[in-house]
Scaffold this active site. Structure first.
Site, PDB file in Angstrom:
ATOM      1  N   GLU A 467       0.895  -1.154  -0.147  1.00  0.00           N
ATOM      2  CA  GLU A 467       0.062  -0.101   0.063  1.00  0.00           C
ATOM      3  C   GLU A 467       1.008   0.968   0.113  1.00  0.00           C
ATOM      4  O   GLU A 467       0.785   2.197   0.823  1.00  0.00           O
ATOM      5  CB  GLU A 467      -0.891   0.028   1.170  1.00  0.00           C
ATOM      6  CG  GLU A 467      -1.895  -1.074   1.162  1.00  0.00           C
ATOM      7  CD  GLU A 467      -3.140  -1.095   1.893  1.00  0.00           C
ATOM      8  OE1 GLU A 467      -3.046  -0.236   3.007  1.00  0.00           O
ATOM      9  OE2 GLU A 467      -3.923  -1.660   1.857  1.00  0.00           O
ATOM     10  N   GLU A 543      -4.440  -8.743  -0.139  1.00  0.00           N
ATOM     11  CA  GLU A 543      -4.642  -8.638   1.298  1.00  0.00           C
ATOM     12  C   GLU A 543      -6.428  -8.416   1.026  1.00  0.00           C
ATOM     13  O   GLU A 543      -6.933  -7.566   0.170  1.00  0.00           O
ATOM     14  CB  GLU A 543      -4.075  -7.227   1.552  1.00  0.00           C
ATOM     15  CG  GLU A 543      -4.579  -7.193   3.212  1.00  0.00           C
ATOM     16  CD  GLU A 543      -3.872  -6.049   4.021  1.00  0.00           C
ATOM     17  OE1 GLU A 543      -2.446  -5.664   3.756  1.00  0.00           O
ATOM     18  OE2 GLU A 543      -4.247  -5.070   4.686  1.00  0.00           O
TER      19      GLU A 543
HETATM   20  C1  GAL Z   1      -4.473  -2.578   5.230  1.00  0.00           C
HETATM   21  C2  GAL Z   1      -3.131  -2.416   5.527  1.00  0.00           C
HETATM   22  C3  GAL Z   1      -2.835  -3.336   6.930  1.00  0.00           C
HETATM   23  C4  GAL Z   1      -4.019  -3.124   8.026  1.00  0.00           C
HETATM   24  C5  GAL Z   1      -5.257  -3.262   7.336  1.00  0.00           C
HETATM   25  C6  GAL Z   1      -6.375  -2.944   8.150  1.00  0.00           C
HETATM   26  O1  GAL Z   1      -4.845  -1.286   4.207  1.00  0.00           O
HETATM   27  O2  GAL Z   1      -2.301  -3.042   4.526  1.00  0.00           O
HETATM   28  O3  GAL Z   1      -1.705  -3.281   7.493  1.00  0.00           O
HETATM   29  O4  GAL Z   1      -3.957  -1.664   8.404  1.00  0.00           O
HETATM   30  O5  GAL Z   1      -5.417  -2.326   6.291  1.00  0.00           O
HETATM   31  O6  GAL Z   1      -7.721  -3.378   7.518  1.00  0.00           O
END
Ligand code: GAL
Length: 847
Positions: A467, A543
C-alpha cells in the site's frame, strides 16, 4: 476416538464438541503438525557444519532500560561528544563495568510487552500509542523506549585465526553496538538481519564484552512492533577461507520425473595467503541418504578475494515439495583447500514448480491450487514479538488446521523460524520486505530478504511492499522506477520466483507496471475489469477481508468495544464469505490472503482505548478460534464440518429472537431447539445458513446431512456458572533445552464439566519445577492485565499460559486457582509437563 487423541485435540484449542472432532486420519496429520517433526523438538535447525560453528548467543544477557532523551538517565551515554571519538574507550563494553543491578534475561526478548498500558487523552501524538496498542514507545516516552543489553563471554585462545561474527536475526530498532570498548556498528531497521565481524576486536583466551543500545523511539510500521532483541543472536566462527553469507543457492528445474539442480556457492579468502579452494556438494534426502553429489574444481582465490563456484546435479524421481508432502532435501556444501575441509554448511531446499497462470490461477507441481492465505503480524499473547521457536510452529499448525495453505509476512521480513516452519510444514509464503524503496536502505533490506530465503521452497512470491499510495498516485512515475529497480534486483538474486506487491489501488499505473503478478488489496471492484483489460497478467488478492469480530461475542457494542461474530467488517473490507466467494469462484485468480490470521497488538480497530489489539483475526491473540474460523474450515478443507453459533447462555433473553448461524460444507443442515426441529436449509456453495430462534435455555443443535443422511452434528448447551477449572496442554512432554515451550489452555467449566462460554473468572497460576511462566493471555482485545503476571481472567471461557523449560530435565507443575476475594469459588486444576533431556543447541556458554 481414543481418550488421548480427544484430549490432545481439545488441548490444541480446535475442538468445541465431540461431534465436531476431526476424522481419525485428519487428526493423525494434525498431530504431526502440532508436534514432532520439528527439528530437535523445539527449535529450528542450525545450518552450520564443522569446522564452522554457529553458537546460539541467547542465554545470560544483562538488560536495563535507558532513556531516549536525557543522558543522565541513559547511563550518561552521550553526555559529551566523545562516545565515538576513540576506539577502545567505551567503558560499558569493557571489564570492570558494574552491571550487577541490570536484570538477567534470555533472548529473544521484547521489553514493550512488559510495559504498562498508557492512554493519553490529549490526542497529541496518540497515533504512536494506538499503533503500539497503548504501549508507551516513541519520542514521547523516552524513559520506556531505549534498552541496553550487555553480555560477557569467553573466546578461547584456539579461536585465534578464525573469523568470528556476531549475527542478529533482527532487533527493534536502531541498534548501536560496541565490543571490548570499540564501536562496532549500527543497524537502523527492525526486521532485516545484521551481522558484524568481531575478529579484530576480540580478546583470545580471555573475557570479552558486548553491549547494544537499542532504541525503539522510531518505528518501522503502524502496528505493534515490540522493542529489543526479539529474535535470536548467534556467534559464528569460521575458517578465514569460508563460504559467503547466504551465497549458496540450489535452483531446481523439474523435467519429466527428474530434476536438475543448479548449485552455486561463493568462497571468500580472508586468510593471509592465496587458497586453492574447491567446493563439493552432497545432496541428502529427508532420511539422510545421499542421492547426488557434485564438485566444482579447485580454483585459486587471492588474499581478500572471492570466487563463485557452480556445478549441477540430477535427482531421479525426486520427492517433490508440496503443501501435503513437504519433502525437503539438504545440500551439504563443503569447501576444501589442499585436501583439508575449511568450511561447510547445510542448505535446505525443496524440489517443486510454482507457476501463476493468468487464466487458470496458481499451479504447484503442475496441479491447480487456490491460495487460501492469511496475512499475519508476528506477535503473540504473553510474549509480544519475542516468540520462542516452538510458538511459530504452534501458530502455523492452528492456521493449517483451518485449511490455510499460505501466509503473507505482512509487512516485513519474517523471523527465520517462521519460514523454516513453513518449509517443514508445507505452508506457502508471500515474503514481504519492509521498506519499499530503491534507496540504499530499501535495496539492502530487499537483498537480505531474497538472499536469506531464496532456497526456501515455501516461498512462492516476493513482495516489494504494501500500500504505497504515493507510488501509485501522485508519484506514479517515481513508483514505476522504484518498482522496476526493486523487481530487477529480486530477479538478479533469484530468477526462479515472481515478484509482486500488495497494492491498494487499481494496479494500472505506478509500481504495478513493474510487477510480475498483480495483487489487489481490498477493492473487489477492480480485478474483473483489470483481468479483461490485461488478460496476460496473473491476479490474486494480496490482502482481503479485514473482517472483525470479538471471540465469543455476538453483539457490536461500542460501550464494551465488542464486535459481533456474525458479520462485523470494516468499511473497506469484506466478510470471509464476501471475499472468498469472489476469489474462490473465479478460476483465473490465484486465490488470496485474508487480513489477518491472528489478532495482533496495536491498530486496535475498530475501537481505540481501552482496546489494545486489532479485532481482524480469524483467531484471537492466543490462537483460540473465533466463529469465522469455521467458515474457512468448511470451505478450505475437504473434511466435512458443521459449526453452530452463538453459545446458548442468554439469561434474561428468554423469548427474544437470537440469530443462529451454521457454517458447514454439507448439503443441508437442520436446526433443533431442545429436540424440536426449526427446519432444514440447503447450504449455499461457499455460504452459510441462518435462523432466528426464540431463546429458551437448553440445547441448540445443528444436524448436517450429506446425500440425505445426517453425518455430523454440533450443538451448544446452556451451561451453569463456572465452578471448576481445566488445564490442558499442546504437548505433555517438552525438551529440557531452555527454549521449548508448552502452551496451556485454561478453561472454566460448569458443574457438568462443560465449557462455560461466558466465563470471565480471574485465575492465578503457580508454576514450579523445571520451567517458568513466560506469558499469559486470554484473547480479549480489551484486557489490560499484564502479559507477564501470574494471573489472568478467563475471556469467554478461555485463557492461555505459556511455560518454558529450563535446561534441567524434570517436571513443570502448573496449578490454576481462583484469584481474588469476589471471585466465586472455583475448583482448582493442575497439570504436569515432563521436560526430557534433549540435545542442546550449541551455545555461547554463560559466564
Ligand atoms: C490495510 C493495511 C494493513 C492493515 C489493514 C487493516 O490497508 O495494509 O496493514 O492496516 O489495512 O484493515
Amino acid at each position: 476416538m481414543s481418550e488421548i487423541t480427544r484430549r490432545d485435540l481439545l488441548a490444541s484449542g480446535l475442538a468445541v464438541s465431540a461431534t465436531s472432532l476431526l476424522s481419525r486420519s485428519a487428526f493423525a496429520r494434525s498431530a504431526a503438525l502440532l508436534g514432532d517433526d520439528m527439528p530437535q523438538g523445539s527449535a529450528a535447525a542450525v545450518p552450520a557444519i564443522a569446522p564452522r560453528e554457529q553458537l546460539l548467543f541467547d542465554f545470560g544477557w544483562k538488560f536495563t532500560l535507558g532513556d531516549g532523551w536525557h543522558p543522565s538517565k541513559d547511563l550518561n551515554f552521550g553526555y559529551g561528544q566523545s562516545d565515538f571519538a576513540k576506539t577502545g574507550e567505551f567503558k560499558f563494553a569493557k571489564a570492570g563495568f558494574d552491571d550487577s543491578k541490570w536484570r538477567t534475561l534470555n533472548l529473544p526478548h521484547d521489553w514493550a510487552v512488559e510495559l504498562p498500558f498508557v492512554h493519553d487523552d490529549s490526542g497529541e501524538g496518540d497515533s504512536s500509542l494506538l499503533s503500539h496498542g497503548y504501549k508507551p514507545l516513541g519520542r514521547r516516552y523516552p524513559e520506556a523506549s531505549v534498552g541496553w543489553y550487555r553480555r560477557e563471554f569467553d573466546i578461547p585462545a584456539s579461536d585465534l585465526g578464525r573469523r568470528i561474527w556476531v549475527e542478529f536475526d533482527g532487533a527493534m530498532r536502531d541498534v548501536i553496538i560496541f565490543a571490548n570498548g570499540c564501536f562496532i556498528g549500527r543497524n537502523d531497521n527492525g526486521y532485516a538481519p545484521f551481522r558484524f565481524d568481531l575478529t579484530d576486536f576480540l580478546n583470545y583466551g580471555a573475557k570479552n564484552y558486548i553491549v547494544l543500545r537499542v532504541d525503539a523511539s522510531f518505528g518501522d510500521g503502524w502496528f505493534y512492533e515490540g522493542a529489543g532483541i526479539y529474535r535470536h543472536v548467534w556467534l559464528t566462527k569460521t575458517d578465514p577461507v569460508h563460504l559467503g553469507n547466504w551465497d549458496s543457492t540450489v535452483r531446481t528445474t523439474v523435467s519429466g520425473d527428474s530434476a536438475t539442480l543448479a548449485l552455486a556457492a561463493v568462497v571468500q579468502n580472508e586468510g593471509k595467503e592465496a587458497a586453492n579452494a574447491k567446493v563439493s556438494w552432497k545432496i541428502v534426502d529427508s532420511k539422510g541418504a545421499t542421492v547426488a553429489t557434485a564438485e566444482a574444481p579447485a580454483h585459486p582465490i587471492p588474499v581478500g578475494g572471492s570466487t563463485t563456484y557452480t556445478a549441477s546435479a540430477k535427482l531421479v524421481k525426486p520427492a517433490l515439495w508440496s503443501v501435503d508432502e513437504p519433502n525437503l532435501y539438504s545440500a551439504l556444501v563443503t569447501v576444501e583447500v589442499d585436501g583439508k575441509v575449511r568450511d561447510a554448511e547445510r542448505v535446505t531446499f525443496g524440489v517443486r514448480t510454482a507457476v501463476f497462470d493468468p487464466d487458470k490461477g496458481f499451479f504447484l507441481n503442475g496441479k491447480p491450487l487456490k491460495i487460501q492465505g492469511t496475512c499475519n503480524h508476528q506477535d503473540h499473547a504473553g510474549v509480544g514479538a519475542a516468540l520462542p521457536d516452538r510458538l511459530q510452529w504452534f501458530r502455523l499448525a492452528v492456521l493449517r488446521e483451518m485449511g490455510c495453505n499460505a501466509v503473507r509476512t505482512s509487512h516485513n521480513m519474517p523471523t527465520p523460524e517462521w519460514v523454516d516452519a513453513c518449509d517443514r510444514m508445507g505452508m506457502l509464503m508471500m515474503c514481504e520486505t519492509r521498506q519499499m524503496s530503491s534507496n540504499p536502505e530499501g535495496l539492502q533490506q530487499l537483498e537480505l530478504m531474497v538472499k536469506r530465503y531464496r532456497n526456501s521452497p515455501s516461498i512462492i512470491i516476493w513482495s516489494i511492499g504494501n500500500e504505497e499510495n504515493q507510488l501509485q498516485g501522485p508519484m506514479a512515475e517515481q513508483g514505476a522506477k522504484i518498482g522496476a529497480s526493486m523487481v530487477q534486483r529480486c530477479h538478479e538474486l533469484d530468477p526462479t520466483r515472481v515478484v509482486s506487491a500488495a497494492v491498494n489501488a487499481d494496479n494500472e499505473k505506478g509500481l504495478s507496471t513493474a510487477l510480475d503478478i498483480i495483487g489487489f488489496n481490498y477493492h473487489q471492484q477492480f480485478p474483473d475489469g483489470f483481468h479483461k483489460k490485461y488478460p496476460k497478467r496473473p491476479i490474486y488478492g494480496s490482502e482481503t477481508s479485514s473482517a472483525i469480530s470479538t471471540r465469543g461475542e455476538y453483539a457490536t457494542d461500542p460501550l464494551r468495544n465488542t464486535v459481533n461474530s456474525y458479520d462485523g467488517v470494516v468499511p473497506w473490507g469484506e466478510t470471509p464469505e464476501g471475499w472468498w466467494k469472489f476469489y474462490g469462484e473465479r478460476e483465473w485468480t490465484a486465490g488470496g490472503f485474508a487480513w489477518t490470521g491472528f489478532d495482533y497488538r496495536g491498530e486496535p480497530t475498530p475501537y481505540g482505548w481501552p482496546s489494545i489489539n486489532s479485532q481482524f483475526g480469524i483467531l484471537d491473540m492466543c490462537g483460540f478460534p473465533k466463529d469465522y474460523y469455521y467458515y474457512y474450515k468448511a470451505w478450505w478443507r475437504k473434511e466435512r464440518s458443521v459449526h453452530v453459533f452463538p453459545h446458548w447462555n442468554w439469561p434474561g433473553r428468554e423469548g427474544n429472537e437470537i440469530p443462529v448461524w451454521v457454517y458447514s460444507n454439507l448439503d443441508e443442515v437442520e436446526l433443533f431447539l431442545n429436540g424440536k426441529s426449526l427446519g432444514s436449509q440447503r447450504v449455499p456453495h461457499l455460504g452459510h445458513v441462518q435462523w432466528k430462534v426464540r431463546y429458551e435455555p437448553g440445547t441448540i443443535e445443528a444436524r448436517g446431512a450429506k446425500d440425505g443422511k445426517v453425518v455430523l452434528t454440533d450443538k451448544r448447551e446452556t451451561t451453569g456458572p463456572a465452578v471448576s477449572l481445566r488445564l490442558s496442554v499442546d504437548r505433555t512432554e517438552i525438551n529440557a533445552d531452555g527454549e521449548d515451550v508448552a502452551v496451556v489452555k485454561v478453561e472454566g467449566l460448569d458443574g457438568d464439566g462443560r465449557l462455560v462460554p461466558i466465563a470471565k473468572n480471574s485465575v492465578e497460576f503457580k508454576v514450579s519445577g523445571a520451567g517458568a511462566l513466560i506469558g499469559v493471555g486470554n484473547g480479549d482485545p480489551n484486557c489490560q492485565e499484564s502479559d507477564k503476571g501470574a494471573k489472568r481472567s478467563l475471556f469467554n471461557g478461555f485463557a492461555q499460559v505459556i511455560v518454558q523449560s529450563t535446561k534441567q530435565p524434570g517436571e513443570i507443575r502448573i496449578e490454576a486457582v481462583k484469584e481474588g476475594e469476589d471471585n466465586p469459588d472455583l475448583k482448582p486444576a493442575g497439570i504436569v509437563i515432563t521436560t526430557k533431556q534433549a540435545p542442546l543447541r550449541p551455545a555461547v556458554p554463560v559466564v
